[in-house]
Enzyme design. Sequence first.
Site, PDB file in Angstrom:
ATOM      1  N   CYS A 162      46.614  30.984  40.232  1.00 20.74           N
ATOM      2  CA  CYS A 162      46.123  29.953  40.193  1.00 20.74           C
ATOM      3  C   CYS A 162      46.995  28.799  40.332  1.00 20.74           C
ATOM      4  O   CYS A 162      47.198  27.976  41.308  1.00 20.74           O
ATOM      5  CB  CYS A 162      45.096  29.709  39.409  1.00 20.74           C
ATOM      6  SG  CYS A 162      43.245  30.521  39.791  1.00 20.74           S
TER       7      CYS A 162
HETATM    8  N1  LIG Z   1      40.071  34.856  38.935  1.00 22.22           N
HETATM    9  C1  LIG Z   1      40.080  33.747  38.626  1.00 22.22           C
HETATM   10  O1  LIG Z   1      40.595  33.692  37.179  1.00 22.22           O
HETATM   11  C2  LIG Z   1      40.013  32.669  39.412  1.00 22.22           C
HETATM   12  C3  LIG Z   1      39.912  31.307  38.648  1.00 22.22           C
HETATM   13  C4  LIG Z   1      39.506  30.339  39.612  1.00 22.22           C
HETATM   14  C5  LIG Z   1      39.413  30.202  40.794  1.00 22.22           C
HETATM   15  N2  LIG Z   1      39.471  31.703  41.404  1.00 22.22           N
HETATM   16  C6  LIG Z   1      39.526  31.739  42.867  1.00 22.22           C
HETATM   17  O2  LIG Z   1      38.524  32.834  43.104  1.00 22.22           O
HETATM   18  C7  LIG Z   1      38.924  33.323  44.595  1.00 22.22           C
HETATM   19  C8  LIG Z   1      38.627  34.754  44.270  1.00 22.22           C
HETATM   20  O3  LIG Z   1      39.568  35.092  43.468  1.00 22.22           O
HETATM   21  P1  LIG Z   1      39.603  36.756  42.420  1.00 22.22           P
HETATM   22  O4  LIG Z   1      40.445  36.395  41.245  1.00 22.22           O
HETATM   23  O5  LIG Z   1      38.320  36.921  42.129  1.00 22.22           O
HETATM   24  O6  LIG Z   1      40.311  37.330  43.646  1.00 22.22           O
HETATM   25  P2  LIG Z   1      40.564  39.044  43.513  1.00 22.22           P
HETATM   26  O7  LIG Z   1      41.603  39.384  44.455  1.00 22.22           O
HETATM   27  O8  LIG Z   1      40.320  39.358  42.135  1.00 22.22           O
HETATM   28  O9  LIG Z   1      39.079  39.870  44.173  1.00 22.22           O
HETATM   29  C9  LIG Z   1      38.267  39.217  45.319  1.00 22.22           C
HETATM   30  C10 LIG Z   1      37.293  40.210  45.792  1.00 22.22           C
HETATM   31  O10 LIG Z   1      37.101  39.961  47.270  1.00 22.22           O
HETATM   32  C11 LIG Z   1      36.778  41.184  47.923  1.00 22.22           C
HETATM   33  N3  LIG Z   1      37.209  40.939  49.183  1.00 22.22           N
HETATM   34  C12 LIG Z   1      38.203  40.690  50.193  1.00 22.22           C
HETATM   35  N4  LIG Z   1      38.134  40.608  51.449  1.00 22.22           N
HETATM   36  C13 LIG Z   1      36.569  40.546  51.343  1.00 22.22           C
HETATM   37  C14 LIG Z   1      35.708  40.388  52.534  1.00 22.22           C
HETATM   38  N5  LIG Z   1      36.004  40.216  53.718  1.00 22.22           N
HETATM   39  N6  LIG Z   1      34.535  40.679  52.431  1.00 22.22           N
HETATM   40  C15 LIG Z   1      33.980  40.886  51.100  1.00 22.22           C
HETATM   41  N7  LIG Z   1      34.746  41.129  50.054  1.00 22.22           N
HETATM   42  C16 LIG Z   1      36.080  40.738  50.235  1.00 22.22           C
HETATM   43  C17 LIG Z   1      37.935  42.050  47.310  1.00 22.22           C
HETATM   44  O11 LIG Z   1      37.707  43.298  47.599  1.00 22.22           O
HETATM   45  C18 LIG Z   1      37.807  41.617  45.719  1.00 22.22           C
HETATM   46  O12 LIG Z   1      37.125  42.464  45.097  1.00 22.22           O
HETATM   47  C19 LIG Z   1      40.456  32.888  44.612  1.00 22.22           C
HETATM   48  O13 LIG Z   1      40.131  31.755  45.812  1.00 22.22           O
HETATM   49  C20 LIG Z   1      41.012  32.372  43.526  1.00 22.22           C
HETATM   50  O14 LIG Z   1      41.566  31.295  43.763  1.00 22.22           O
HETATM   51  C21 LIG Z   1      39.888  32.598  40.774  1.00 22.22           C
END
Ligand SMILES: NC(=O)c1ccc[n+]([C@@H]2O[C@H](COP(=O)([O-])OP(=O)(O)OC[C@H]3O[C@@H](n4cnc5c(N)ncnc54)[C@H](O)[C@@H]3O)[C@@H](O)[C@H]2O)c1
Length: 363
Positions: free
Chosen positions: A201
Amino acid sequence: MRSGRLRFAATPEPIADAEVVLICVPTPLRDHAPDLHFVEEAAADVAAHLRVGALVLLESTTYPGTTDDLVIPILEATGRRSGLDFLLAYSPERVDPGNREYGMRNTPRLVGGHTPAATDAAVVFYEQIVDKVVPVSTTRATETAKLLENTFRHINIALVNELATLCHELGIDVLEFIDAAGTKPFGFMRFAPGPGIGGHCIPLDPTYLSWQIRRQVGRRFGLLEQAQDVNERMPNYVVSRIGEMLNEQGRAVRGARILALGVAYKPDVGDVRGSPSLQVIQQLHRRGAEVEFHDFFVDAVTINGERSNGVRDLGSSLEKADLVVLLTPHTRYDLEDIAARARLVFDTRNAFGPRRPPNVVAL
Ligand SMILES: NC(=O)c1ccc[n+]([C@@H]2O[C@H](COP(=O)([O-])OP(=O)(O)OC[C@H]3O[C@@H](n4cnc5c(N)ncnc54)[C@H](O)[C@@H]3O)[C@@H](O)[C@H]2O)c1
């Protein structure tokens, strides 16, 4: 879960049954530019199966304009209209992994709809799962709020990191003056220096903002670029300080046995994505040191293409090392024991505080 209304599926067809659809897919960078293909693919799947009247929520961190300019055209490609056939809002994920005080329920949610009705519907939805929901008038302002939060953190970390390197030259204890300044109850927020920034992030998100500013306004976000320079240099600085410490003992980095404590990017998690610890270890390796690592949450890491396992017997590794570098201070680390067993400790996170034992040197 107990109501039986939450279902998991690996195909998009069940979207047709959903009244609320959340898009929370990764938004990485590719060649220093946002890579939105996950959002585009997910939005296309949603568009193909969306039922009339559904509420769509984008949660992925992204540049201002994504919801309105990228997601709406994809959702409307099937002939449906935002505000008429479906509602669309942006609500950034703010979760802080490893944070025991603030979780999903007690971290306020921002929501900004494409239309006022979308904002209202999103507020009603999130109020069922979080204590406080804050409506924002546009999707752009909501997207920018999320980026401001992480840019604020990035720049403030750079500020204390740069001060730490300068104050080392001046012989001023950085933690002491940060703690002293931190007693001011207003207008100051305490940030601590460290070996650099990591995770998926803080190092990435501000780039969404600078990329969009450059693309739309043709200007640089200079302050951020400087902060990125400072934070990216920190692993290198840590390595040079280790060199200095060994030199004072009449030793070279080459051949020195160094134990790195903590390879995760932050305390109490097992996530090594973008971790500055890996860069420190990699650079020490390159300079010929024999580096071992320990992490309660990470068994093995890949450095320079080679997989290496963490040490299991922390006690004897502490005693064998010429220098122990504390990179990620997991709360399970017994600092007193570390200082008692190790010959020399470099505390890159000021975990020992200003009253550290004489064999502990702070960043
Ligand atoms: N994890 C955190 O701590 C956190 C905190 C703040 C913001 N975010 C934001 O949240 C978003 C997601 O982050 P994350 O850490 O959960 O990512 P991640 O990589 O852990 O996973 C996201 C999920 O999306 C799925 N995915 C990918 N393409 C897809 C599609 N076309 N259709 C359906 N599912 C699909 C993947 O299989 C995975 O399960 C990002 O933009 C990130 O910046 C995450």
